[in-house]
Write a protein that holds these residues in place. Structure first.
Motif, PDB file in Angstrom:
ATOM      1  N   GLN A   1       0.817  -1.220   0.000  1.00  8.21           N
ATOM      2  CA  GLN A   1       0.000   0.000   0.000  1.00  8.21           C
ATOM      3  C   GLN A   1       0.850   1.268   0.000  1.00  8.21           C
ATOM      4  O   GLN A   1       0.365   2.350   0.324  1.00  8.21           O
ATOM      5  CB  GLN A   1      -0.981  -0.030   1.178  1.00  8.21           C
ATOM      6  CG  GLN A   1      -2.000  -1.152   1.011  1.00  8.21           C
ATOM      7  CD  GLN A   1      -3.182  -1.055   1.958  1.00  8.21           C
ATOM      8  OE1 GLN A   1      -3.083  -0.456   3.022  1.00  8.21           O
ATOM      9  NE2 GLN A   1      -4.297  -1.656   1.568  1.00  8.21           N
TER      10      GLN A   1
ATOM     11  N   GLN B   1      -3.738  -5.379  -9.844  1.00  7.35           N
ATOM     12  CA  GLN B   1      -4.151  -6.113  -8.640  1.00  7.35           C
ATOM     13  C   GLN B   1      -3.878  -5.306  -7.382  1.00  7.35           C
ATOM     14  O   GLN B   1      -4.713  -5.191  -6.491  1.00  7.35           O
ATOM     15  CB  GLN B   1      -3.338  -7.400  -8.531  1.00  7.35           C
ATOM     16  CG  GLN B   1      -4.076  -8.647  -8.939  1.00  7.35           C
ATOM     17  CD  GLN B   1      -3.131  -9.853  -8.933  1.00  7.35           C
ATOM     18  OE1 GLN B   1      -2.190  -9.910  -8.138  1.00  7.35           O
ATOM     19  NE2 GLN B   1      -3.381 -10.789  -9.828  1.00  7.35           N
TER      20      GLN B   1
ATOM     21  N   CYS C   1      -3.494  -2.114  -7.106  1.00 12.13           N
ATOM     22  CA  CYS C   1      -4.335  -0.924  -7.055  1.00 12.13           C
ATOM     23  C   CYS C   1      -5.767  -1.283  -6.640  1.00 12.13           C
ATOM     24  O   CYS C   1      -6.376  -0.587  -5.825  1.00 12.13           O
ATOM     25  CB  CYS C   1      -4.313  -0.222  -8.407  1.00 12.13           C
ATOM     26  SG  CYS C   1      -5.070   1.400  -8.365  1.00 12.13           S
ATOM     27  N   GLU C   2      -6.285  -2.379  -7.175  1.00 10.43           N
ATOM     28  CA  GLU C   2      -7.650  -2.802  -6.822  1.00 10.43           C
ATOM     29  C   GLU C   2      -7.754  -3.113  -5.331  1.00 10.43           C
ATOM     30  O   GLU C   2      -8.719  -2.750  -4.675  1.00 10.43           O
ATOM     31  CB  GLU C   2      -8.080  -4.026  -7.650  1.00 10.43           C
ATOM     32  CG  GLU C   2      -8.430  -3.702  -9.105  1.00 10.43           C
ATOM     33  CD  GLU C   2      -9.419  -2.543  -9.245  1.00 10.43           C
ATOM     34  OE1 GLU C   2     -10.445  -2.553  -8.527  1.00 10.43           O
ATOM     35  OE2 GLU C   2      -9.160  -1.623 -10.043  1.00 10.43           O
ATOM     36  N   ALA C   3      -6.746  -3.800  -4.800  1.00  8.88           N
ATOM     37  CA  ALA C   3      -6.742  -4.143  -3.375  1.00  8.88           C
ATOM     38  C   ALA C   3      -6.727  -2.876  -2.523  1.00  8.88           C
ATOM     39  O   ALA C   3      -7.423  -2.772  -1.512  1.00  8.88           O
ATOM     40  CB  ALA C   3      -5.539  -5.019  -3.055  1.00  8.88           C
TER      41      ALA C   3
ATOM     42  N   LYS D   1      -7.826   0.089  -3.462  1.00 15.44           N
ATOM     43  CA  LYS D   1      -9.123   0.767  -3.614  1.00 15.44           C
ATOM     44  C   LYS D   1     -10.149   0.192  -2.651  1.00 15.44           C
ATOM     45  O   LYS D   1     -10.959   0.913  -2.079  1.00 15.44           O
ATOM     46  CB  LYS D   1      -9.653   0.591  -5.042  1.00 15.44           C
ATOM     47  CG  LYS D   1      -9.083   1.555  -6.043  1.00 15.44           C
ATOM     48  CD  LYS D   1      -9.732   1.309  -7.395  1.00 15.44           C
ATOM     49  CE  LYS D   1      -9.049   2.079  -8.491  1.00 15.44           C
ATOM     50  NZ  LYS D   1      -9.456   1.622  -9.827  1.00 15.44           N
ATOM     51  N   LYS D   2     -10.106  -1.117  -2.482  1.00 12.44           N
ATOM     52  CA  LYS D   2     -11.056  -1.787  -1.597  1.00 12.44           C
ATOM     53  C   LYS D   2     -10.899  -1.302  -0.159  1.00 12.44           C
ATOM     54  O   LYS D   2     -11.873  -0.975   0.512  1.00 12.44           O
ATOM     55  CB  LYS D   2     -10.804  -3.302  -1.641  1.00 12.44           C
ATOM     56  CG  LYS D   2     -12.019  -4.102  -2.064  1.00 12.44           C
ATOM     57  CD  LYS D   2     -11.630  -5.523  -2.346  1.00 12.44           C
ATOM     58  CE  LYS D   2     -12.409  -6.484  -1.484  1.00 12.44           C
ATOM     59  NZ  LYS D   2     -11.895  -7.858  -1.622  1.00 12.44           N
ATOM     60  N   ASP D   3      -9.658  -1.243   0.297  1.00 18.04           N
ATOM     61  CA  ASP D   3      -9.404  -0.772   1.663  1.00 18.04           C
ATOM     62  C   ASP D   3      -9.712   0.716   1.809  1.00 18.04           C
ATOM     63  O   ASP D   3     -10.155   1.173   2.850  1.00 18.04           O
ATOM     64  CB  ASP D   3      -7.936  -1.018   2.057  1.00 18.04           C
ATOM     65  CG  ASP D   3      -7.713  -2.464   2.473  1.00 18.04           C
ATOM     66  OD1 ASP D   3      -8.683  -3.251   2.400  1.00 18.04           O
ATOM     67  OD2 ASP D   3      -6.581  -2.805   2.861  1.00 18.04           O
ATOM     68  N   TRP D   4      -9.415   1.452   0.752  1.00 20.57           N
ATOM     69  CA  TRP D   4      -9.568   2.909   0.806  1.00 20.57           C
ATOM     70  C   TRP D   4     -11.040   3.329   0.784  1.00 20.57           C
ATOM     71  O   TRP D   4     -11.411   4.376   1.318  1.00 20.57           O
ATOM     72  CB  TRP D   4      -8.803   3.549  -0.361  1.00 20.57           C
ATOM     73  CG  TRP D   4      -9.045   5.020  -0.510  1.00 20.57           C
ATOM     74  CD1 TRP D   4      -9.745   5.643  -1.494  1.00 20.57           C
ATOM     75  CD2 TRP D   4      -8.602   6.065   0.378  1.00 20.57           C
ATOM     76  NE1 TRP D   4      -9.776   6.994  -1.284  1.00 20.57           N
ATOM     77  CE2 TRP D   4      -9.077   7.282  -0.142  1.00 20.57           C
ATOM     78  CE3 TRP D   4      -7.858   6.085   1.559  1.00 20.57           C
ATOM     79  CZ2 TRP D   4      -8.833   8.508   0.485  1.00 20.57           C
ATOM     80  CZ3 TRP D   4      -7.616   7.313   2.186  1.00 20.57           C
ATOM     81  CH2 TRP D   4      -8.096   8.497   1.646  1.00 20.57           C
ATOM     82  N   ASP D   5     -11.869   2.508   0.180  1.00 19.98           N
ATOM     83  CA  ASP D   5     -13.265   2.862  -0.089  1.00 19.98           C
ATOM     84  C   ASP D   5     -13.970   3.533   1.094  1.00 19.98           C
ATOM     85  O   ASP D   5     -14.627   4.549   0.958  1.00 19.98           O
ATOM     86  CB  ASP D   5     -14.020   1.603  -0.528  1.00 19.98           C
ATOM     87  CG  ASP D   5     -15.433   1.940  -0.959  1.00 19.98           C
ATOM     88  OD1 ASP D   5     -15.575   2.675  -1.959  1.00 19.98           O
ATOM     89  OD2 ASP D   5     -16.378   1.514  -0.277  1.00 19.98           O
ATOM     90  N   LYS D   6     -13.801   2.927   2.260  1.00 23.18           N
ATOM     91  CA  LYS D   6     -14.471   3.421   3.453  1.00 23.18           C
ATOM     92  C   LYS D   6     -14.002   4.832   3.847  1.00 23.18           C
ATOM     93  O   LYS D   6     -14.699   5.563   4.534  1.00 23.18           O
ATOM     94  CB  LYS D   6     -14.136   2.436   4.574  1.00 23.18           C
ATOM     95  CG  LYS D   6     -14.992   2.508   5.780  1.00 23.18           C
ATOM     96  CD  LYS D   6     -14.672   1.305   6.666  1.00 23.18           C
ATOM     97  CE  LYS D   6     -14.510   1.726   8.099  1.00 23.18           C
ATOM     98  NZ  LYS D   6     -13.946   0.643   8.921  1.00 23.18           N
TER      99      LYS D   6
ATOM    100  N   ASP E   1     -12.864   7.076   1.584  1.00 25.91           N
ATOM    101  CA  ASP E   1     -12.748   7.859   0.354  1.00 25.91           C
ATOM    102  C   ASP E   1     -13.577   9.135   0.391  1.00 25.91           C
ATOM    103  O   ASP E   1     -14.752   9.145   0.031  1.00 25.91           O
ATOM    104  CB  ASP E   1     -13.150   7.004  -0.852  1.00 25.91           C
ATOM    105  CG  ASP E   1     -12.798   7.707  -2.150  1.00 25.91           C
ATOM    106  OD1 ASP E   1     -12.147   8.774  -2.090  1.00 25.91           O
ATOM    107  OD2 ASP E   1     -13.172   7.198  -3.216  1.00 25.91           O
TER     108      ASP E   1
END
Ligand SMILES: [Zn+2]
Length: 261
Positions: free
Chosen positions: A76, A239, A241-243, A245-250, A252
């Motif tokens: 990250q 991969q 970046c997608e991972a 994004k998933k963690d960052w979503d909350k 964002d």
């Protein structure tokens, strides 16, 4: 710890966004053009064809967040980048500077949830003709975060030989008031705590890898982590970046921006 950008913070960023100003307002349209300035061959300018879009995690108002394109110090390991071409964060307009801080708050909260500390580093080299500035954000284990100020303090005090003219270690309070415009510098902050800065006297001999070497040593990672920063394969990069994004979503905050339609 859940972090939410306050309504006030968002309003503040958007109010100062030059896009919202009248085109007849000369000063703000000048600023606008400056913000939009983009170099075609720059890999960080948001409008440049050379920017690798696969790295982008989220886009703010005047800045964006991206994972590093190389095999970073952590999966990250990411960067906060102004959209326009600036060579140091000291040159940024107030609203862009503030926005860079908002990312930091979100990242600190995200990593806190993972029980991690983090380090923010910035290397503004050759500010006169410089490259595109970005702030590196690196999650580290808590115990590394606790020790990092001691290591960076020592390394900065020992850099550039015995006879450097300026005081080497600056304890950061407000970087923009402490480093003269036009100077090259290295700056490091520990989580949301102010850290240290150093005005670089001789850019040609100051290692590009200064901060990386320190962290790699502390974390006991292989030296190749700072020696070779080879670009990752596109599929792996996606991969990563997608991972992220998933963690960052909350966390964002950019979802709250009222975008121009
Ligand atoms: Zn650029």
């Amino acid at each position: 710890m859940e972090w939410q950008m306050t309504h006030y913070e968002l309003q503040n960023l958007q109010r100062k966004c030059p896009r919202g100003h009248s085109a007849r307002d000369n000063e703000s349209s000048r600023k606008h053009r400056r913000l939009e300035r983009s170099l075609d061959d720059c890999i960080r300018c948001i409008d440049s064809a050379k920017l690798d879009k696969a790295c982008i995690v989220a886009i703010g108002i005047n800045t964006y967040l991206a994972v590093v394109e190389w095999d970073g110090l952590d999966e990250q390991h990411c960067i906060i980048v102004p959209n326009g071409h600036y060579s140091s964060t000291i040159q940024l307009d107030e609203n862009v500077w503030d926005e860079m801080r908002i990312w930091r708050k979100g990242l600190v909260a995200m990593w806190k949830e993972q029980d991690k500390d983090c380090v923010f580093m910035e290397m503004a080299r050759d500010v006169q003709h410089g490259g595109h500035i970005f702030v590196e954000c690196i999650p580290v284990p808590q115990e590394i975060g606790d020790m990092a100020p001691i290591y960076f303090n020592k390394a900065i005090n020992e850099c550039e030989g015995e006879h450097a003219d300026n005081k080497k270690l600056i304890e950061t309070k407000d970087l923009r008031r402490q480093i003269p415009k036009g100077f090259s510098y290295f700056a490091v902050d520990f989580g949301l705590q102010n850290g240290y800065a150093h005005a670089i006297e001789d850019v040609s001999s100051f290692p590009v890898t200064f901060g990386h070497e320190i962290l790699v040593g502390m974390m006991d990672l292989p030296a190749s982590k700072w020696r070779k920063k080879e670009k990752m394969e596109l599929s792996k990069l996606r991969q990563k970046c997608e991972a992220m994004k998933k963690d960052w979503d909350k966390f964002d905050w950019t979802k709250k921006i009222e975008r121009d339609k």
